[in-house]
Design a protein around this motif. Structure first.
Motif, PDB file in Angstrom:
ATOM      1  N   ALA A 296      37.638 100.945  79.467  1.00 47.06           N
ATOM      2  CA  ALA A 296      36.785 102.016  78.722  1.00 47.06           C
ATOM      3  C   ALA A 296      36.055 101.189  77.541  1.00 47.06           C
ATOM      4  CB  ALA A 296      37.750 103.137  78.162  1.00 47.06           C
ATOM      5  N   LYS A 297      36.261  99.781  77.390  1.00 50.38           N
ATOM      6  CA  LYS A 297      35.762  99.088  76.217  1.00 50.38           C
ATOM      7  C   LYS A 297      34.872  98.105  76.770  1.00 50.38           C
ATOM      8  CE  LYS A 297      40.392  98.692  73.691  1.00 50.38           C
ATOM      9  NZ  LYS A 297      41.318  97.968  73.284  1.00 50.38           N
ATOM     10  N   PRO A 298      33.685  97.800  76.178  1.00 51.14           N
ATOM     11  CA  PRO A 298      32.871  96.837  76.676  1.00 51.14           C
ATOM     12  C   PRO A 298      33.599  95.403  76.806  1.00 51.14           C
ATOM     13  CG  PRO A 298      32.309  97.404  74.443  1.00 51.14           C
ATOM     14  CD  PRO A 298      33.363  98.406  74.879  1.00 51.14           C
ATOM     15  N   ILE A 299      33.185  94.558  77.626  1.00 51.76           N
ATOM     16  CA  ILE A 299      33.499  93.440  77.936  1.00 51.76           C
ATOM     17  C   ILE A 299      32.963  92.384  76.669  1.00 51.76           C
ATOM     18  CG2 ILE A 299      31.808  92.585  79.392  1.00 51.76           C
ATOM     19  CD1 ILE A 299      33.792  90.682  80.714  1.00 51.76           C
ATOM     20  N   PRO A 300      33.874  91.714  76.110  1.00 54.23           N
ATOM     21  CA  PRO A 300      33.420  90.903  74.851  1.00 54.23           C
ATOM     22  C   PRO A 300      32.442  90.026  75.192  1.00 54.23           C
ATOM     23  CG  PRO A 300      35.705  90.512  75.369  1.00 54.23           C
ATOM     24  CD  PRO A 300      35.446  91.616  76.069  1.00 54.23           C
ATOM     25  N   ASP A 301      31.414  89.420  74.250  1.00 55.16           N
ATOM     26  CA  ASP A 301      30.708  88.232  74.394  1.00 55.16           C
ATOM     27  C   ASP A 301      31.613  87.106  74.217  1.00 55.16           C
ATOM     28  OD1 ASP A 301      28.286  89.388  75.084  1.00 55.16           O
ATOM     29  OD2 ASP A 301      27.942  89.938  73.009  1.00 55.16           O
ATOM     30  N   VAL A 302      31.010  85.767  74.579  1.00 51.46           N
ATOM     31  CA  VAL A 302      31.517  84.599  74.145  1.00 51.46           C
ATOM     32  C   VAL A 302      31.847  84.481  72.669  1.00 51.46           C
ATOM     33  CG1 VAL A 302      31.280  82.035  74.240  1.00 51.46           C
ATOM     34  CG2 VAL A 302      30.594  83.464  76.172  1.00 51.46           C
ATOM     35  N   PRO A 303      32.900  84.084  72.133  1.00 54.09           N
ATOM     36  CA  PRO A 303      33.110  84.102  70.714  1.00 54.09           C
ATOM     37  C   PRO A 303      31.950  83.053  69.979  1.00 54.09           C
ATOM     38  CG  PRO A 303      35.064  83.091  71.699  1.00 54.09           C
ATOM     39  CD  PRO A 303      34.102  83.590  72.901  1.00 54.09           C
ATOM     40  N   THR A 304      31.614  83.677  68.892  1.00 60.82           N
ATOM     41  CA  THR A 304      30.810  82.847  67.903  1.00 60.82           C
ATOM     42  C   THR A 304      31.909  81.967  67.225  1.00 60.82           C
ATOM     43  OG1 THR A 304      29.260  84.390  67.893  1.00 60.82           O
ATOM     44  CG2 THR A 304      29.012  82.669  66.049  1.00 60.82           C
ATOM     45  N   PRO A 305      31.587  80.598  67.165  1.00 57.28           N
ATOM     46  CA  PRO A 305      32.297  79.550  66.292  1.00 57.28           C
ATOM     47  C   PRO A 305      32.666  79.869  65.045  1.00 57.28           C
ATOM     48  CG  PRO A 305      31.205  78.387  68.044  1.00 57.28           C
ATOM     49  CD  PRO A 305      30.649  79.659  67.958  1.00 57.28           C
ATOM     50  N   LEU A 306      33.623  79.795  64.476  1.00 63.63           N
ATOM     51  CA  LEU A 306      33.595  80.009  63.010  1.00 63.63           C
ATOM     52  C   LEU A 306      33.604  78.734  62.357  1.00 63.63           C
ATOM     53  CD1 LEU A 306      36.828  82.632  62.886  1.00 63.63           C
ATOM     54  CD2 LEU A 306      34.175  83.029  62.528  1.00 63.63           C
ATOM     55  N   THR A 307      32.876  78.800  61.189  1.00 63.64           N
ATOM     56  CA  THR A 307      32.618  77.422  60.542  1.00 63.64           C
ATOM     57  C   THR A 307      33.575  77.481  58.911  1.00 63.64           C
ATOM     58  OG1 THR A 307      30.769  78.360  59.410  1.00 63.64           O
ATOM     59  CG2 THR A 307      30.363  77.008  61.416  1.00 63.64           C
ATOM     60  N   SER A 308      34.320  78.457  58.957  1.00 61.90           N
ATOM     61  CA  SER A 308      34.906  78.396  57.658  1.00 61.90           C
ATOM     62  C   SER A 308      36.172  79.339  58.025  1.00 61.90           C
ATOM     63  CB  SER A 308      34.459  79.124  56.577  1.00 61.90           C
ATOM     64  OG  SER A 308      33.933  80.205  56.658  1.00 61.90           O
ATOM     65  N   LEU A 309      37.341  79.109  57.267  1.00 64.83           N
ATOM     66  CA  LEU A 309      38.732  79.920  57.723  1.00 64.83           C
ATOM     67  C   LEU A 309      38.525  81.522  57.040  1.00 64.83           C
ATOM     68  CD1 LEU A 309      41.361  77.464  56.505  1.00 64.83           C
ATOM     69  CD2 LEU A 309      40.933  78.335  58.825  1.00 64.83           C
ATOM     70  N   PRO A 310      38.966  82.420  57.941  1.00 63.43           N
ATOM     71  CA  PRO A 310      38.887  83.855  57.330  1.00 63.43           C
ATOM     72  C   PRO A 310      39.894  84.053  56.292  1.00 63.43           C
ATOM     73  CG  PRO A 310      39.828  83.490  59.312  1.00 63.43           C
ATOM     74  CD  PRO A 310      39.448  81.990  59.302  1.00 63.43           C
ATOM     75  N   THR A 311      40.019  85.060  55.596  1.00 63.12           N
ATOM     76  CA  THR A 311      40.618  85.353  54.616  1.00 63.12           C
ATOM     77  C   THR A 311      42.303  85.443  55.067  1.00 63.12           C
ATOM     78  OG1 THR A 311      39.193  86.831  53.527  1.00 63.12           O
ATOM     79  CG2 THR A 311      41.344  87.023  52.777  1.00 63.12           C
ATOM     80  N   THR A 312      42.342  86.073  56.054  1.00 64.61           N
ATOM     81  CA  THR A 312      43.935  86.090  56.652  1.00 64.61           C
ATOM     82  C   THR A 312      43.988  85.512  58.255  1.00 64.61           C
ATOM     83  OG1 THR A 312      44.205  88.054  55.572  1.00 64.61           O
ATOM     84  CG2 THR A 312      45.920  87.648  57.265  1.00 64.61           C
ATOM     85  N   PRO A 313      44.017  83.845  58.133  1.00 69.48           N
ATOM     86  CA  PRO A 313      44.141  83.391  59.414  1.00 69.48           C
ATOM     87  C   PRO A 313      45.377  83.637  60.330  1.00 69.48           C
ATOM     88  CG  PRO A 313      44.775  81.752  57.786  1.00 69.48           C
ATOM     89  CD  PRO A 313      44.335  83.024  57.178  1.00 69.48           C
ATOM     90  N   SER A 314      45.213  83.582  61.690  1.00 65.25           N
ATOM     91  CA  SER A 314      46.216  83.828  62.546  1.00 65.25           C
ATOM     92  C   SER A 314      47.355  82.692  62.239  1.00 65.25           C
ATOM     93  CB  SER A 314      45.674  84.134  64.064  1.00 65.25           C
ATOM     94  OG  SER A 314      46.875  83.894  64.722  1.00 65.25           O
ATOM     95  N   SER A 315      48.559  83.151  62.645  1.00 61.11           N
ATOM     96  CA  SER A 315      49.668  82.093  62.545  1.00 61.11           C
ATOM     97  C   SER A 315      50.030  81.648  64.143  1.00 61.11           C
ATOM     98  CB  SER A 315      50.800  83.113  62.063  1.00 61.11           C
ATOM     99  OG  SER A 315      51.193  84.136  62.843  1.00 61.11           O
ATOM    100  N   ALA A 316      49.541  82.180  65.036  1.00 61.18           N
ATOM    101  CA  ALA A 316      49.740  81.760  66.345  1.00 61.18           C
ATOM    102  C   ALA A 316      49.380  80.248  66.423  1.00 61.18           C
ATOM    103  CB  ALA A 316      48.983  82.478  67.428  1.00 61.18           C
ATOM    104  N   THR A 317      50.399  79.446  67.323  1.00 63.95           N
ATOM    105  CA  THR A 317      50.194  77.888  67.386  1.00 63.95           C
ATOM    106  C   THR A 317      49.782  77.671  68.679  1.00 63.95           C
ATOM    107  OG1 THR A 317      51.782  77.909  65.490  1.00 63.95           O
ATOM    108  CG2 THR A 317      51.407  75.861  66.972  1.00 63.95           C
ATOM    109  N   PRO A 318      48.775  76.917  69.235  1.00 66.11           N
ATOM    110  CA  PRO A 318      48.578  76.611  70.435  1.00 66.11           C
ATOM    111  C   PRO A 318      49.419  75.356  70.918  1.00 66.11           C
ATOM    112  CG  PRO A 318      46.778  75.469  68.778  1.00 66.11           C
ATOM    113  CD  PRO A 318      47.890  76.413  68.124  1.00 66.11           C
ATOM    114  N   ALA A 319      49.102  74.856  72.047  1.00 66.30           N
ATOM    115  CA  ALA A 319      50.001  73.835  72.632  1.00 66.30           C
ATOM    116  C   ALA A 319      49.496  72.567  71.999  1.00 66.30           C
ATOM    117  CB  ALA A 319      49.560  73.701  74.208  1.00 66.30           C
ATOM    118  N   THR A 320      50.524  71.882  71.628  1.00 66.62           N
ATOM    119  CA  THR A 320      50.290  70.480  70.984  1.00 66.62           C
ATOM    120  C   THR A 320      50.664  69.302  71.796  1.00 66.62           C
ATOM    121  OG1 THR A 320      52.553  70.692  69.889  1.00 66.62           O
ATOM    122  CG2 THR A 320      50.400  71.403  68.799  1.00 66.62           C
ATOM    123  N   SER A 321      51.045  69.463  73.071  1.00 66.00           N
ATOM    124  CA  SER A 321      51.582  68.477  74.129  1.00 66.00           C
ATOM    125  C   SER A 321      51.006  68.864  75.372  1.00 66.00           C
ATOM    126  CB  SER A 321      52.899  68.289  74.064  1.00 66.00           C
ATOM    127  OG  SER A 321      53.662  69.452  74.363  1.00 66.00           O
ATOM    128  N   GLY A 322      50.695  67.871  76.159  1.00 67.46           N
ATOM    129  CA  GLY A 322      50.595  67.934  77.413  1.00 67.46           C
ATOM    130  C   GLY A 322      49.117  68.712  77.644  1.00 67.46           C
TER     131      GLY A 322
END
Length: 385
Positions: A296-322
């Motif tokens: 029921a939701k529109p498919i989102p566009d390609v995200p626009t790259p952020l050039t500065s940190l938002p007020t409340t950044p996400s705490s998720a951590t991406p892969a750091t090996s491999g």
């Protein structure tokens, strides 16, 4: 009666003498100008004359038969034969033959948009043809958008035609440049067509996000972390951009799960989606609701790259090996390709009945410090037409 004229002359010896030449030419004329003309008999007589006698620049009869009749007749019949073979290849779902013969048809009829479409769609059924199909898809899109008629293909529905052709181009582009393919997948999904409801398209989209921007940002994130492993301002900025991409992957996987009709395929998709969702959100809370309401939701566009940190950044951590996304690679294939109904004026039932070829590595994740997404491969229910 006309056939009777031809039989005695053509049965004679092939000796090039005045008597035979006169008989062959007489048979040619009677059938060339007959009512109705018997062009095959005229052609056989002319060929007998031309092949039995050595070339003679002074022979005006031979020159006339060769240049005014034999050469045009051979071009005409060769084209008709190739067109018939092409139609047979379409009807019998012989995709490699469609590509080979279609090129010959287009050599004589370069504005035949229907042939361009069929050659393009062949790539959705035979992965080996995809690179070739892309160039014909691009040309077909240009011709349709310029107003060229393409009935009866795709029931004369412009959106259906453009959706399938754009999907072909997206898949071909993804093989060499996943990031560049993403806008084409999105465009294909937004047309009102069967591709909008094709789970394979969304798996392909998730895979393009995985191999394109997510892989690039994961590598960049690792390079921005301090030597002692602590976060830096730069790594945190990369992280928020990376999380935007992961969110797009989740959206695409959720759409694939919502659209999958086969129970085993749906479960396999959900297993991978659950792992990715938990990595991003630290829990499964809200996942079922997301899948239930995603269409029921529109498919989102390609995200626009952020050039500065938002007020409340996400705490998720991406892969750091491999390599990012290699632990949960899947091979998923579903039905939902194009079906055309006519080429160069004939029926083409059977053309691309079952949709895309299988795709490897579709959108799985390799998170750090969290359970890895399932390695189980969704079963393929793809059947080539």
């Amino acid at each position: 009666m006309l056939a009777a004229f031809a039989t005695p002359a053509l049965a004679q010896t092939k000796e090039c003498n005045d008597e035979n030449k006169a008989a062959w030419y007489d048979t040619f004329l009677k059938n060339y100008k007959g009512d109705p003309p018997q062009q095959k008999i005229a052609y056989d007589a002319a060929k007998l004359y031309l092949t039995s006698c050595p070339e003679d620049p002074a022979d005006k009869i031979a020159d006339f038969m060769k240049n005014k009749f034999v050469i045009p007749y051979e071009k005409m019949t060769a084209g008709a034969d190739v067109a018939k073979q092409f139609e047979d290849a379409v009807k019998n779902a012989k995709y490699a033959d469609q590509m080979r013969l279609g090129k010959l048809v287009l050599a004589g009829d370069p504005e035949n948009v229907k042939v361009y479409i069929i050659m393009a769609v062949a790539g959705l059924n035979d992965q080996a043809l995809l690179a070739d199909s892309a160039q014909y898809a691009k040309k077909a899109i240009e011709m349709i958008e310029a107003g060229k008629p393409f009935a009866p293909l795709f029931e004369s529905n412009k959106d259906k035609a453009l959706a399938n052709l754009t999907y072909v181009f997206a898949r071909a582009t993804a093989a060499t440049s996943p990031t560049e393919a993403i806008p084409y997948f999105l465009k294909a999904a937004r047309f009102e067509s069967e591709q909008k409801k094709n789970p394979q398209l969304y798996l392909d989209l998730a895979d393009a996000y995985e191999k394109g921007p997510r892989a690039k940002l994961s590598d960049e994130y690792k390079s921005k972390i301090a030597a002692d492993g602590t976060e830096t301002a730069d790594s945190k900025l990369v992280l928020v951009n990376l999380n935007q991409v992961v969110d797009r992957q989740i959206d695409a996987w959720a759409r694939a799960a919502a659209l999958a009709s086969d129970a085993n395929t749906k479960k396999a998709i959900m297993d991978n989606l659950t792992a990715l969702y938990k990595y991003r959100n630290k829990s499964e809370t809200g996942l079922n609701e997301l899948v239930a309401g995603i269409l029921a939701k529109p498919i989102p566009d390609v995200p626009t790259p952020l050039t500065s940190l938002p007020t409340t950044p996400s705490s998720a951590t991406p892969a750091t090996s491999g390599s990012p996304g290699t632990n949960g690679g899947t091979q998923t294939s579903t039905t939902g390709g194009a079906k055309t109904t006519g080429a160069t004026g004939a029926q083409t039932s059977g053309q691309n009945k079952t949709g895309s070829a299988s795709v490897t590595g579709t959108g799985s994740a390799k998170p750090a410090a969290s359970p890895s997404p399932s390695n189980k491969k969704p079963p393929s229910n793809h059947r080539r037409g």
